[in-house]
Design an enzyme around this catalytic site. Structure first.
Site, PDB file in Angstrom:
ATOM      1  N   GLY A  70     -14.784  -6.686   1.585  1.00 43.33           N
ATOM      2  CA  GLY A  70     -15.663  -5.544   1.766  1.00 43.33           C
ATOM      3  C   GLY A  70     -16.536  -5.594   2.999  1.00 43.33           C
ATOM      4  O   GLY A  70     -17.673  -5.105   2.963  1.00 43.33           O
ATOM      5  N   ASN A 124     -16.119  -3.866   5.752  1.00 41.87           N
ATOM      6  CA  ASN A 124     -16.354  -2.484   6.167  1.00 41.87           C
ATOM      7  C   ASN A 124     -17.311  -1.776   5.212  1.00 41.87           C
ATOM      8  O   ASN A 124     -18.124  -0.949   5.637  1.00 41.87           O
ATOM      9  CB  ASN A 124     -15.031  -1.721   6.270  1.00 41.87           C
ATOM     10  CG  ASN A 124     -14.310  -1.992   7.573  1.00 41.87           C
ATOM     11  OD1 ASN A 124     -14.899  -1.959   8.643  1.00 41.87           O
ATOM     12  ND2 ASN A 124     -13.020  -2.267   7.487  1.00 41.87           N
ATOM     13  N   ARG A 169       3.035   1.741 -13.269  1.00 33.20           N
ATOM     14  CA  ARG A 169       2.303   2.321 -12.139  1.00 33.20           C
ATOM     15  C   ARG A 169       1.722   3.691 -12.491  1.00 33.20           C
ATOM     16  O   ARG A 169       0.637   4.052 -12.030  1.00 33.20           O
ATOM     17  CB  ARG A 169       3.245   2.445 -10.940  1.00 33.20           C
ATOM     18  CG  ARG A 169       2.532   2.396  -9.597  1.00 33.20           C
ATOM     19  CD  ARG A 169       1.937   1.032  -9.343  1.00 33.20           C
ATOM     20  NE  ARG A 169       1.247   0.965  -8.063  1.00 33.20           N
ATOM     21  CZ  ARG A 169       0.596  -0.114  -7.633  1.00 33.20           C
ATOM     22  NH1 ARG A 169       0.547  -1.201  -8.376  1.00 33.20           N
ATOM     23  NH2 ARG A 169      -0.007  -0.116  -6.455  1.00 33.20           N
ATOM     24  N   LEU A 228      -1.829   5.440  -2.527  1.00 37.48           N
ATOM     25  CA  LEU A 228      -2.488   6.445  -3.341  1.00 37.48           C
ATOM     26  C   LEU A 228      -1.460   7.353  -4.016  1.00 37.48           C
ATOM     27  O   LEU A 228      -0.437   7.697  -3.423  1.00 37.48           O
ATOM     28  CB  LEU A 228      -3.412   7.313  -2.483  1.00 37.48           C
ATOM     29  CG  LEU A 228      -4.544   6.602  -1.735  1.00 37.48           C
ATOM     30  CD1 LEU A 228      -5.407   7.641  -1.023  1.00 37.48           C
ATOM     31  CD2 LEU A 228      -5.392   5.750  -2.668  1.00 37.48           C
ATOM     32  N   HIS A 249      -8.067   1.988  10.252  1.00 34.41           N
ATOM     33  CA  HIS A 249      -6.926   1.120  10.572  1.00 34.41           C
ATOM     34  C   HIS A 249      -7.258   0.307  11.824  1.00 34.41           C
ATOM     35  O   HIS A 249      -7.784   0.861  12.801  1.00 34.41           O
ATOM     36  CB  HIS A 249      -5.667   1.956  10.816  1.00 34.41           C
ATOM     37  CG  HIS A 249      -4.457   1.129  11.094  1.00 34.41           C
ATOM     38  ND1 HIS A 249      -3.782   0.448  10.099  1.00 34.41           N
ATOM     39  CD2 HIS A 249      -3.817   0.837  12.253  1.00 34.41           C
ATOM     40  CE1 HIS A 249      -2.777  -0.219  10.642  1.00 34.41           C
ATOM     41  NE2 HIS A 249      -2.782   0.007  11.945  1.00 34.41           N
ATOM     42  N   ASP A 308      -2.902  11.354   4.611  1.00 37.71           N
ATOM     43  CA  ASP A 308      -1.914  12.293   4.092  1.00 37.71           C
ATOM     44  C   ASP A 308      -0.843  11.505   3.351  1.00 37.71           C
ATOM     45  O   ASP A 308      -1.052  10.336   3.009  1.00 37.71           O
ATOM     46  CB  ASP A 308      -1.338  13.170   5.209  1.00 37.71           C
ATOM     47  CG  ASP A 308      -0.577  12.377   6.265  1.00 37.71           C
ATOM     48  OD1 ASP A 308      -0.350  11.156   6.056  1.00 37.71           O
ATOM     49  OD2 ASP A 308      -0.205  12.970   7.292  1.00 37.71           O
ATOM     50  N   GLU A 309       0.308  12.133   3.100  1.00 36.99           N
ATOM     51  CA  GLU A 309       1.333  11.462   2.293  1.00 36.99           C
ATOM     52  C   GLU A 309       2.058  10.349   3.037  1.00 36.99           C
ATOM     53  O   GLU A 309       2.790   9.566   2.423  1.00 36.99           O
ATOM     54  CB  GLU A 309       2.350  12.500   1.790  1.00 36.99           C
ATOM     55  CG  GLU A 309       1.835  13.390   0.675  1.00 36.99           C
ATOM     56  CD  GLU A 309       0.910  14.507   1.138  1.00 36.99           C
ATOM     57  OE1 GLU A 309       0.372  15.227   0.277  1.00 36.99           O
ATOM     58  OE2 GLU A 309       0.732  14.666   2.376  1.00 36.99           O
ATOM     59  N   GLY A 310       1.902  10.248   4.343  1.00 38.16           N
ATOM     60  CA  GLY A 310       2.547   9.188   5.102  1.00 38.16           C
ATOM     61  C   GLY A 310       1.687   7.948   5.179  1.00 38.16           C
ATOM     62  O   GLY A 310       0.617   7.855   4.561  1.00 38.16           O
TER      63      GLY A 310
END
Length: 215
Positions: free
Chosen positions: A20, A22, A74, A102, A118, A155-157
């Site tokens: 933690g 960050n 999951r 996610l 990142h 997003d989804e990527g």
């Protein structure tokens, strides 16, 4: 604007898997008055022993563990995790070293309200397999002269969402992955993340056609 603030505070939920650092940068920024428009209302970790939960406790912030080890599959984990997120009623979700994919339902529900940091200058050294020390090992192996950090919407990527802010860090000749990792944290990550949270909380970030503008 990206999102309307609640009648009370702008509620920030932080998700983290490990120590933690960050998260601590966010807490320090709040204590120093650099997060005037945001309140950290909950910290969620997928690991019961994560030091991030202790950091949250010391700051008087609720810490919650939702571990996949405690669920039969999951899907059950995702359901419990999303319930813990929804319960916090977040205006913004911050992934601060959260090593969990996610659920798509969460990304859809909180579109442009989830950010991730990142440790490279996206689109370099990002995507599947690039996380933690592996990023800095790849930077040095490639002989890159400049690296840094990126805060982007999720997003989804994998590391493909709209970029909000980036900060460059010079790679030095004698760097090891560990030394470079620390410098990227100190010179980029710990500066960028609180700054972006405050900009979003203040209503100064807008997304149009997959691009971010800061007002």
């Amino acid at each position: 604007m990206l999102t309307e603030q609640n009648a009370g505070c702008f509620r920030v939920l932080v998700c983290v898997s490990g120590g933690g650092t960050n998260l601590q940068a966010i807490l320090d920024a709040k204590a120093a008055g650099r997060l005037e428009n945001a309140e950290i209302v909950r910290v969620i970790s997928n690991k019961a022993g994560a030091f991030a939960l202790e950091r949250a406790s010391k700051a008087g912030i609720e810490g919650v563990c939702v571990s996949p080890k405690d669920f039969p599959d999951r899907a059950a984990f995702h359901s419990a995790f999303l319930a813990a997120v929804d319960e916090a009623k977040p205006d913004l979700i911050v992934l601060a070293g959260f090593l969990v994919v996610l659920p798509e339902e969460m990304i859809s529900r909180y579109r442009n309200r989830i950010i991730n940091i990142h440790p490279s200058l996206i689109p370099s050294f990002c995507g599947t397999g690039y996380y933690g020390l592996k990023v800095h090992e790849a930077v040095l192996a490639r002989g890159a002269k400049i690296t840094g950090a990126t805060v982007h919407f999720v997003d989804e990527g994998t590391d493909t969402g709209p970029i909000i802010m980036q900060k460059a860090v010079v790679v030095q000749e004698k760097d090891t992955p560990e030394v470079l990792q620390r410098r990227v944290m100190e010179e980029a990550e710990w500066i960028l993340l609180p700054q972006v949270i405050e900009l979003i909380a203040a209503g100064r970030v807008k997304v149009e056609d997959g691009r971010v503008s800061v007002m």
